[in-house]
Write an enzyme that holds these catalytic residues in place. Structure first.
Site, PDB file in Angstrom:
ATOM      1  N   ASP A 145       0.826  -1.209   0.000  1.00 40.99           N
ATOM      2  CA  ASP A 145       0.000   0.000   0.000  1.00 40.99           C
ATOM      3  C   ASP A 145       0.859   1.256   0.000  1.00 40.99           C
ATOM      4  O   ASP A 145       1.578   1.528   0.966  1.00 40.99           O
ATOM      5  CB  ASP A 145      -0.928  -0.003   1.219  1.00 40.99           C
ATOM      6  CG  ASP A 145      -1.997   1.083   1.161  1.00 40.99           C
ATOM      7  OD1 ASP A 145      -2.087   1.768   0.125  1.00 40.99           O
ATOM      8  OD2 ASP A 145      -2.740   1.236   2.138  1.00 40.99           O
ATOM      9  N   ASP A 345      -2.253   6.372  -6.321  1.00 41.90           N
ATOM     10  CA  ASP A 345      -2.457   5.418  -5.230  1.00 41.90           C
ATOM     11  C   ASP A 345      -2.539   4.000  -5.784  1.00 41.90           C
ATOM     12  O   ASP A 345      -3.260   3.745  -6.744  1.00 41.90           O
ATOM     13  CB  ASP A 345      -3.744   5.780  -4.488  1.00 41.90           C
ATOM     14  CG  ASP A 345      -4.032   4.865  -3.311  1.00 41.90           C
ATOM     15  OD1 ASP A 345      -3.090   4.556  -2.559  1.00 41.90           O
ATOM     16  OD2 ASP A 345      -5.192   4.475  -3.142  1.00 41.90           O
TER      17      ASP A 345
END
Length: 463
Positions: A145, A345
């Site tokens: 992440d 992202d």
């Protein structure tokens, strides 16, 4: 409060036998080894790890086969909501962390009662890889992440809760290099910026971390250090969270690798020896990709500068400057693209654009695909067509960024199949920030050069 209740359970249960939560082992049907020679954008001096799509049958911790795509979109929307709250610095209305009042692991009560920050929703859009931990090293499946900082994984005895994971839960007692971190250590003080939540302190002076996420997932446990192993390399004294209460939708992963811009992230802890850069190629569900930490081949990328933002100094901001459909620019002003801050992202599935830009893109794509029968809206996606992305004729769509970097989107980057008969435009209107999601990044090599403050794109990264 939930935090207090959790810590109470932690202290009470820690007096019991340390028995790990039973888990079901899942066989990895595909190779988990990545060699630099397999990918043209890698060289041999960095760490190269296999990266798996969350819905790939080759993933060592795949999502349930029967998970509907509507659930993916629901959790993707929760991630967006949590990012919006994070940028607005809005505390969570639902504190989620360990709370104890028993003598063995009780944090200061005032710390435990502070509302937790929203973090970033883990959701189900994140890719997974393997990380080794401990001495002797054992391998664990981890979510990757770029929106999170602290790396954590589930630890026995899982005194409050562990979700089911692929393979056994990490046992600190089995590692000769494991050590807990005291409350006076500087890394304990660094947790606030890494997790957006206050650190707590046990009665035995062990630092307690609290990582909460916008979809109500969370991990709480003890800040620890141990030897981390990635590929053929290892590094001692790696700081991470040893989770004792881990609840939410993390798939079958053991935990999460944080790659955000923060001194506790995996990137920053490895940087002194490997350098401040990492790259990845996010594969489709039917291909394989990689995560590489360290040096890279710079000449094969087109770059865009990382944009500075006072909203959050750990996320990766860039500037979207234009979109063309079939060679024609969208009919919006150039200022429309910069009306919201833009984040790139790895864990967001659907790209979010400023409302005016999204509306123009939707209209232009629909016009270019006017010969393809339309389908009803699906969840948050309102521009849908009959068929599959691989079967329909999609227009060429290019996304341009400051500095000249361009993402030339193939049909698989533009459209997402939501069921066996429907494909939809993989974009949606933004809330408080635009997000460049992972559907658009798939199969590109993307490098984050933090030292040079730039992000690069190269086509054909997974081939």
């Amino acid at each position: 409060m939930e935090i207090m209740a959790s810590l109470l359970r932690l202290a009470a249960l820690s007096l019991l036998l340390a028995v790990a939560t039973p888990v079901r082992d899942i066989t990895d049907a595909c190779s988990s080894q990545v060699k630099a020679a397999d990918f043209p954008h890698l060289n041999g001096s960095g760490l190269h790890l296999a990266l798996h799509h969350p819905r790939s049958p080759c993933s060592p911790a795949p999502l349930p086969a029967d998970l509907p795509f509507s659930a993916v979109l629901t959790h993707d929307d929760a991630r967006i909501a949590s990012l919006a709250a994070r940028l607005a610095k809005t505390p969570s209305s639902r504190p989620t962390a360990l709370d104890e009042s028993s003598s063995s692991a009780a944090p200061d009560e005032s710390l435990a009662s502070v509302p937790l920050g929203p973090g970033t929703s883990v959701g189900v859009g994140n890719y997974v890889t393997r990380m080794g931990l401990g001495t002797p090293a054992k391998s664990y499946v981890m979510v990757v992440d770029t929106g999170s900082s602290l790396t954590w994984l589930q630890c026995s005895p899982c005194v409050v809760s562990c979700h089911r994971q692929s393979g056994p839960v990490f046992n600190p007692k089995a590692s000769s290099s494991y050590a807990s971190v005291s409350c006076s250590a500087p890394q304990c003080g660094d947790l606030t910026s890494a997790t957006l939540n206050p650190a707590a302190c046990s009665k035995s002076n062990v630092c307690v971390y609290q990582a909460s996420y916008g979809d109500s997932s969370f991990s709480v446990g003890y800040l620890s250090k141990d030897t981390v192993s990635l590929g053929s390399s290892s590094m001692p004294n790696f700081y991470y969270g040893c989770g004792q209460d881990n609840e939410g939708l993390f798939g079958r992963s053991a935990g999460l690798i944080g790659l955000a811009r923060n001194k506790l992230s995996l990137l920053y802890q490895l940087a002194p020896s490997l350098g401040y850069s990492f790259s990845y190629c996010l594969p489709t569900s039917s291909s394989s990709g990689y995560l590489s930490i360290g040096s890279y081949n710079p000449g094969q990328y087109s770059y865009t500068p990382m944009a500075s933002s006072s909203l959050d100094d750990s996320l990766y901001f860039i500037k979207l400057t234009g979109i063309t459909v079939a060679g024609r620019p969208l009919s919006v002003s150039s200022s429309a693209y910069s009306s919201l801050p833009t984040i790139i992202d790895s864990g967001t599935v659907i790209t979010r654009l400023p409302t005016g830009v999204y509306s123009a893109l939707s209209k232009a794509v629909a016009a270019a695909m006017k010969g393809t029968p339309r389908a009803s809206a699906f969840s948050i996606l309102d521009t849908c067509f009959q068929g599959q992305a691989s079967q329909v004729r999609a227009p060429a769509v290019n996304m341009a960024f400051a500095g000249g970097a361009v993402l030339k989107l193939a049909a698989r980057n533009l459209l997402v199949d939501v069921d066996s008969a429907t494909t939809c435009l993989a974009f949606a209107p933004a809330r408080s920030a635009a997000i460049i999601g992972n559907t658009q990044q798939q199969t590109f090599s993307v490098v984050y050069d933090v030292k040079s403050n730039k992000i690069g794109f190269a086509a054909g990264g997974c081939s």
